[in-house]
Design a protein around this motif. Structure first.
Motif, PDB file in Angstrom:
ATOM      1  N   UNK A 120       0.758  -1.104   0.031  1.00 49.32           N
ATOM      2  CA  UNK A 120      -0.080  -0.308   0.121  1.00 49.32           C
ATOM      3  C   UNK A 120       0.837   1.196   0.227  1.00 49.32           C
ATOM      4  N   UNK A 121       2.039   1.030   0.690  1.00 49.67           N
ATOM      5  CA  UNK A 121       2.997   2.212   0.785  1.00 49.67           C
ATOM      6  C   UNK A 121       3.612   2.755  -0.436  1.00 49.67           C
ATOM      7  N   UNK A 122       4.191   1.772  -1.121  1.00 49.63           N
ATOM      8  CA  UNK A 122       5.092   1.997  -2.304  1.00 49.63           C
ATOM      9  C   UNK A 122       4.151   2.923  -3.475  1.00 49.63           C
ATOM     10  N   UNK A 123       3.197   2.732  -3.674  1.00 47.88           N
ATOM     11  CA  UNK A 123       2.463   3.666  -4.673  1.00 47.88           C
ATOM     12  C   UNK A 123       1.971   4.927  -4.077  1.00 47.88           C
ATOM     13  N   UNK A 124       2.109   5.247  -2.932  1.00 45.51           N
ATOM     14  CA  UNK A 124       1.773   6.508  -2.420  1.00 45.51           C
ATOM     15  C   UNK A 124       2.371   7.663  -3.010  1.00 45.51           C
ATOM     16  N   UNK A 125       1.602   8.624  -3.759  1.00 45.53           N
ATOM     17  CA  UNK A 125       2.162   9.542  -4.388  1.00 45.53           C
ATOM     18  C   UNK A 125       2.805  10.749  -3.223  1.00 45.53           C
ATOM     19  N   UNK A 126       2.516  10.932  -2.304  1.00 45.07           N
ATOM     20  CA  UNK A 126       3.195  11.926  -1.401  1.00 45.07           C
ATOM     21  C   UNK A 126       4.646  11.255  -0.837  1.00 45.07           C
ATOM     22  N   UNK A 127       4.804  10.011  -0.468  1.00 46.36           N
ATOM     23  CA  UNK A 127       5.894   9.492  -0.244  1.00 46.36           C
ATOM     24  C   UNK A 127       6.928   9.777  -1.446  1.00 46.36           C
ATOM     25  N   UNK A 160      13.436   4.550   2.866  1.00 46.82           N
ATOM     26  CA  UNK A 160      12.016   4.125   3.237  1.00 46.82           C
ATOM     27  C   UNK A 160      11.850   3.156   3.877  1.00 46.82           C
ATOM     28  N   UNK A 161      10.754   3.111   4.738  1.00 45.10           N
ATOM     29  CA  UNK A 161      10.341   2.010   5.550  1.00 45.10           C
ATOM     30  C   UNK A 161       8.719   1.865   5.564  1.00 45.10           C
ATOM     31  N   UNK A 162       8.593   0.452   5.791  1.00 38.73           N
ATOM     32  CA  UNK A 162       6.913   0.401   5.754  1.00 38.73           C
ATOM     33  C   UNK A 162       6.739  -0.724   6.963  1.00 38.73           C
ATOM     34  N   UNK A 163       5.417  -0.700   7.488  1.00 34.35           N
ATOM     35  CA  UNK A 163       5.098  -1.708   8.569  1.00 34.35           C
ATOM     36  C   UNK A 163       5.153  -3.002   8.077  1.00 34.35           C
ATOM     37  N   UNK A 178       9.809   1.009  -8.888  1.00 35.64           N
ATOM     38  CA  UNK A 178       9.298  -0.273  -9.332  1.00 35.64           C
ATOM     39  C   UNK A 178       9.455  -1.363  -8.659  1.00 35.64           C
ATOM     40  N   UNK A 179       8.636  -1.794  -7.792  1.00 37.62           N
ATOM     41  CA  UNK A 179       8.669  -3.205  -7.139  1.00 37.62           C
ATOM     42  C   UNK A 179       8.756  -4.263  -7.972  1.00 37.62           C
ATOM     43  N   UNK A 180       9.441  -5.326  -7.222  1.00 35.93           N
ATOM     44  CA  UNK A 180       9.643  -6.585  -8.094  1.00 35.93           C
ATOM     45  C   UNK A 180       8.270  -7.457  -7.498  1.00 35.93           C
ATOM     46  N   UNK A 181       7.534  -6.981  -6.737  1.00 37.13           N
ATOM     47  CA  UNK A 181       6.447  -7.796  -6.377  1.00 37.13           C
ATOM     48  C   UNK A 181       4.974  -6.899  -6.833  1.00 37.13           C
TER      49      UNK A 181
END
Ligand code: SF4
Length: 624
Positions: free
Chosen positions: A53-60, A77-80, A253-256
């Motif tokens: 959910x976090x990777x596509x966040x435009x603000x980030x 970056x870090x995510x939960x 561009x995530x690999x998953x």
């Protein structure tokens, strides 16, 4: 505390045991890695939900690019982590780490949380805990990172004020660099953290909650929030950038697979429509547009940098973008035939929107989404979204007859003074819409109806209104569930218990900090996830803190009540919001402020910015 090499070594053992290990390793295309020793400031941007959910966040993405453009800053970056990974990290005593360099978050100088919505609050606490950082600001030492947060939920920062050292109010593009500058200047002095916080409070758009103190009336309402020192501003005015800069183009561009694998370009910010329920429309004023050439260049660069096949053109109301025809034509000229999916969400309900989407036909498309929000004229007038049933039916006919088989309609229930007739009207209207579809394309016609429950938000005309109660929401949802039967019809709704938590937190005061902490201690996390959210845990937390949630949820506020967010200014003044609320009670409309300026307060407050930036990019009247 393990170092990055040790963390990497331990991960090799753990990752094969967790779902989607790709969430936890970084290394994606467009990630930025710098030499840890070579920079002055280490900044961790954290989205307090899972990677997907976090990777596509435009603000980030936007802040990641801006911060990393500075040679003296390394932004990571870090995510939960999801539950399985959390358990593994806790078991192996591995602290939460950044995806670029694998440094523990505790090693960073500044940690910035993105807070777009309130149901992420317990996740913030969980991130801090997993990082081994004391949860409450008052327990953190001068050596702990500075914890900041920004996003729409920060427009009422009080419920999270015990955990966050400084909030960013408003747009982050400029202020984020100023915060780093203040931090670097403070670091050189070797002074205590109190000095840093005081200096940050002098930056426009930065709110340091520990420098303010709330007092309460006997009936439990707020008496005032006052600054503790004369040098600290009484009111914190949001940051607003006068001209939108070039959009981000180096998307990670995530690999998953994540929720959106796409390029997102904001074509304009703000909205002139004045829908009374819409917090984004109030807090993002004024409307500022990006020039067509800048958008096209942004898309071209982002395509080259990512290889993505989907482009989303984002705004609160795409049809209102002044150069929408020109933009769509430019997109056709440049990109149609290149196997791209181009989405243009938030379209107005009118034939023009169908024509726009029709023009993008060469691109691949999904269903056609519209948001009437309400089904009766009386309710549309109250919420200030004046579309007519005729317009909706005409638009639906156009959509079905031009080859779309599915329309998605979004409504809200639980508006102030809503009756069962208003809810029944949603069913009647939807049956008319699918009826049109059946006439045109027969059984192929589909209608997906999403009904959410209205939450009165701070900084909007409905900030005085009570949220609908649980029994009423259940009764309305039952009526809808029982009625939405028939070929091609699909109905989805939101869990009323989630709505009630959002309603309590969004207009909460500082006392809710203890409830959030207690709920987290009792196991609350991932409250935005239907399968994780436990309403009973929250009820128990409210009870343990001797706080009645209904005080925040189902109480109509007196017009002169002091709100916990009154010292946070969006630039839109209280008199304007109050007038809009009164007009909603009598069902009186307010026109689009492109036609007439309704003196909401933005212009006098930001008149220097407007004067320095005349012309069409900013849609308020000119200031001479
Ligand atoms: S100042 Fe006027 S034109 Fe500008 S956002 Fe407010 S009401 Fe709209």
């Amino acid at each position: 505390m393990p170092n990055p090499t040790e963390i990497r070594r331990q991960l090799r053992r753990i990752l094969p045991r967790v779902e989607k290990p790709g969430r936890y390793v970084g290394g994606e295309l467009n990630q930025i890695v710098k030499d840890w020793q070579s920079v002055k400031t280490h900044f961790a941007l954290v989205f307090p939900d899972i990677y997907d959910i976090g990777v596509p966040n435009l603000g980030m993405m936007l802040l990641y690019e801006i911060l990393n453009k500075r040679e003296d800053v390394f932004c990571e970056r870090a995510y939960l982590p999801w539950l399985d990974m959390e358990a593994e990290l806790r078991q192996a005593k591995i602290p939460l780490y950044s995806l670029e360099s694998y440094h523990p978050l505790r090693d960073f100088d500044i940690i910035g949380f993105s807070l777009p919505y309130e149901t992420l609050y317990t996740n913030v606490l969980n991130v801090l805990d997993l990082a081994g950082i004391p949860l409450k600001s008052e327990n953190r030492s001068d050596d702990d990172p500075l914890i900041i947060a920004g996003g729409h939920a920060a427009f009422n920062p009080e419920p999270m004020s015990a955990f966050i050292d400084a909030f960013v109010i408003g747009e982050g593009e400029e202020v984020i660099g100023e915060i780093v500058d203040v931090w670097q200047a403070w670091k050189k002095t070797g002074a205590a953290k109190a000095g840093l916080l005081l200096n940050l409070s002098q930056v426009q758009g930065v709110y340091v909650p520990s420098l303010y103190e709330p007092t309460y009336n006997e009936n439990g309402t707020l008496a005032a929030t006052t600054s503790k020192y004369p040098a600290v501003p009484k009111t914190i005015l949001k940051r607003m950038i006068p001209v939108l800069p070039d959009p981000p183009t180096h998307f990670i561009v995530p690999s998953i697979s994540v929720v959106h694998n796409r390029i997102a370009v904001e074509i304009m910010r703000g909205c002139t429509r004045g829908c009374r329920f819409c917090q984004a429309g109030m807090i993002n004023r004024p409307v500022r547009e990006r020039p067509v050439e800048q958008i096209i260049k942004g898309i071209e660069d982002a395509l080259a940098n990512t290889g993505y096949e989907e482009i989303a053109l984002l705004s609160l109301s795409s049809s209102d973008y002044t150069h929408i025809n020109e933009l769509v034509q430019a997109i056709i000229d440049k990109f149609v035939g290149k196997h791209l999916t181009i989405s243009l969400p938030s379209l107005r309900i009118e034939s023009f929107s169908v024509e726009l989407m029709e023009k993008l036909r060469g691109a691949r498309q999904g269903g056609f989404t519209l948001a009437p929000e309400a089904a009766t004229d009386a309710m549309r007038n109250r919420i200030n979204k004046p579309i007519t049933t005729d317009d909706l039916l005409t638009t639906a006919r156009e959509i079905y007859s031009r080859g779309w088989t599915t329309i998605k309609l979004y409504f809200m229930i639980g508006h102030p003074d809503e009756t069962m007739e208003d809810v029944e009207a949603i069913v009647k209207l939807c049956k008319s819409v699918i009826g049109e579809g059946h006439k045109i394309i027969g059984k192929k016609a589909n209608l997906h109806v999403g009904v959410s429950t209205f939450v009165p938000k701070p900084q909007t005309p409905f900030q005085w209104a009570a949220a609908d109660n649980q029994e009423s929401i259940y009764a309305k949802q039952k009526l809808l569930r029982d009625s939405f039967r028939g070929p091609g019809l699909r109905f989805t709704w939101t869990n009323p218990k989630e709505t009630l938590l959002e309603a309590a937190l969004s207009r909460g005061d500082r006392r809710l900090g203890e409830v959030i902490y207690t709920a987290w201690k009792m196991g609350a996390k991932f409250d935005a996830w239907q399968d994780q959210y436990e309403y009973n845990t929250w009820l128990a937390a409210f009870e343990a803190c001797s706080i009645d949630p209904n005080f925040y949820i189902s109480r109509t506020r007196a017009m002169d009540e002091v709100f916990p967010w009154d010292h946070i200014s969006t630039g839109v003044n209280r008199r304007y919001l109050e007038n809009e609320y009164q007009k909603s009670l009598i069902g009186e409309l307010t026109s689009d402020c492109r036609e007439d300026c309704h003196t909401c307060g933005i212009l006098p407050i930001f008149n220097n910015l407007r004067r320095d930036h005349p012309g069409q990019l900013w849609l308020c009247p000119e200031v001479k």
